[in-house]
Structure formats: C-alpha cells, structure tokens
Design a protein around this motif. Structure first.
Motif, PDB file in Angstrom:
ATOM      1  N   ASP A  46     -20.268  -9.330  14.030  1.00 16.22           N
ATOM      2  CA  ASP A  46     -21.125  -9.553  15.800  1.00 16.22           C
ATOM      3  C   ASP A  46     -22.057 -10.203  15.836  1.00 16.22           C
ATOM      4  N   SER A  47     -23.181 -10.513  16.668  1.00 13.16           N
ATOM      5  CA  SER A  47     -23.417 -11.558  17.360  1.00 13.16           C
ATOM      6  C   SER A  47     -24.853  -9.544  17.006  1.00 13.16           C
ATOM      7  N   HIS A  48     -25.196  -8.761  18.070  1.00 11.74           N
ATOM      8  CA  HIS A  48     -25.701  -7.902  17.841  1.00 11.74           C
ATOM      9  C   HIS A  48     -26.077  -7.891  16.612  1.00 11.74           C
ATOM     10  N   THR A  49     -25.540  -7.284  15.440  1.00 16.41           N
ATOM     11  CA  THR A  49     -25.432  -7.113  14.050  1.00 16.41           C
ATOM     12  C   THR A  49     -26.345  -8.015  13.041  1.00 16.41           C
ATOM     13  N   GLN A  87     -28.281 -10.461  15.153  1.00 15.49           N
ATOM     14  CA  GLN A  87     -29.450 -10.236  14.798  1.00 15.49           C
ATOM     15  C   GLN A  87     -30.512  -9.657  14.721  1.00 15.49           C
ATOM     16  N   GLY A  88     -29.934  -8.068  14.446  1.00 17.77           N
ATOM     17  CA  GLY A  88     -30.615  -7.106  13.789  1.00 17.77           C
ATOM     18  C   GLY A  88     -30.673  -7.370  12.639  1.00 17.77           C
ATOM     19  N   GLN A 105     -32.883 -18.390  14.180  1.00 16.21           N
ATOM     20  CA  GLN A 105     -33.281 -17.942  14.446  1.00 16.21           C
ATOM     21  C   GLN A 105     -34.548 -16.862  13.583  1.00 16.21           C
ATOM     22  N   TYR A 153     -20.934 -15.939  16.207  1.00 15.45           N
ATOM     23  CA  TYR A 153     -20.719 -14.422  15.770  1.00 15.45           C
ATOM     24  C   TYR A 153     -19.978 -14.948  13.860  1.00 15.45           C
TER      25      TYR A 153
END
Ligand code: IMP
Ligand code: MG
Length: 181
Positions: free
Chosen positions: A7-10, A12-13, A45, A164
């Motif tokens: 997913d997007s959050h993972t 980015q992290g 990013q 994602y």
C-alpha cells in the motif's frame, strides 16, 4: 481494482528509509539516473526525501518489454541521458529488477562510458526471476514472481498512476471491460 501487494503508506515509509540509507552511503556526490518511465514516481519521492536539488539528476529511457508482460530480452536505448557519466558515481534508480537483463545492460554501458562506480537502487526486486546476476546496492521490497503494476509500473502503458503496487490479474481487466461495454 487490483489486489494490493504494497500500500501507499508502506511504500512511502520504505522510500524514506532508502533515502536515508542513500544519504549515509559512502562515496562521492552521486549522479542520480532514473530509468524511464517506470522509476519516475520512485525517483521523485526519493529525491523529495533526500532533499537534494535536481543538479545531479538525469534520466534514460530503456525498453525491453514492448506491450507484453514477458521481457523480450532485447534492450534498447529509446532516449539517452544528458549528462556524461565519465568519472562519476552513478546511482541508478529503477522500479523493478526482474530477469536483470535491463540493468545488466545499463550497468555495462555506464562502465563502458567511463563511470567510476555504478550502484543500483531499486524499489522492487523479483529474485526468483533472475537470469542475469546483477549487483544491487539498495532494494525496497523483495516480491514474489507475479506481475505487478502501479506506482510507475505499467501493463502496456496502463495503471502507472496507481498510488500502490497491485497484483495484475487479467480476469479483473476483462470483467471491467465487460462492465464498460
Ligand atoms: P528485466 O530486464 O527483466 O529485469 O526487466 C526490467 C523491466 O521490466 C523493469 O524495469 C520493468 O519496466 C519491467 N517489468 C518487470 N517486471 C514487471 C512487472 O511485474 N510489472 C511491470 N513491469 C515489469
Ligand atoms: Mg523499469
């Protein structure tokens, strides 16, 4: 529409962590080289997190896939880089390493052109598919042998802009097409 693998959050992290690893990595100021078009969202990013300007950022457009989901094995430079890699530490930014042919080609080409050092930093790695052993300095995620899309990765030019990484499923595409017909 596709099952989500990362997913997007993972994403980015992990890219944030990779930026901090790259900042700490030994060596001279690198020339960052984004492999178009797939590595563009990852590269953008990463640069944002690196906090660097765009002075030492370049792109090269390679093609190996045509429109299919299986690599053709023949790599072509569709659009060459603008900077001269001679004597530079080149950090190649890639979306995914699959058979390894694309990056083996690019790595050899950069070294032939006189690059002092070539490091490969890839968001995704599919080690099970490797045919040519290519050294990787940075890997975001190792993934299983499945065709993925989103966050720069495409299927025949589609789905690059998904935020994602999803698993490509042809039956889902056909279902959608039937709905739209
Ligand atoms: P390789 O030369 O086989 O390592 O392939 C590298 C290129 O193939 C990548 O830069 C991608 O553009 C493309 N590719 C490999 N696997 C996938 C995938 O699962 N989805 C989308 N593109 C892929
Ligand atoms: Mg690529």
């Amino acid at each position: 529409m596709f099952p989500i693998l990362i997913d997007s959050h993972t994403l980015q992290g992990r890219i944030h962590e990779m930026a901090s690893d790259l900042r700490k990595a030994p060596g001279e100021e690198p020339l960052l080289l984004c492999v178009l078009e797939g590595a563009l969202p990852f590269s953008r990013q990463l640069c944002r997190y690196l906090g660097r300007g765009v002075d030492d950022f370049d792109c090269i457009k390679l093609s190996s896939y045509g429109d299919g989901t299986v690599s053709s094995g023949t790599i072509e430079v569709v659009q060459d880089m603008a900077e001269d890699p001679r004597g530079r530490r080149v950090v190649v930014l890639e979306d995914i390493v699959d058979t390894g042919r694309t990056l083996d080609f690019l790595r050899r080409r950069l070294l032939d052109q006189g690059a002092e050092k070539v490091e490969i930093w890839t968001l995704l790695d599919k080690p099970d598919r490797r045919i040519v052993d290519v050294p990787l300095t940075g890997v975001g995620f190792e993934i299983p042998d499945q065709f993925v899309l989103g966050f720069g990765l495409d299927v025949a030019g589609l789905y690059r802009d998904l935020p994602y990484i999803g698993l490509y499923q042809e039956d889902l595409v056909q279902q959608q097409q039937r709905k739209e017909a």
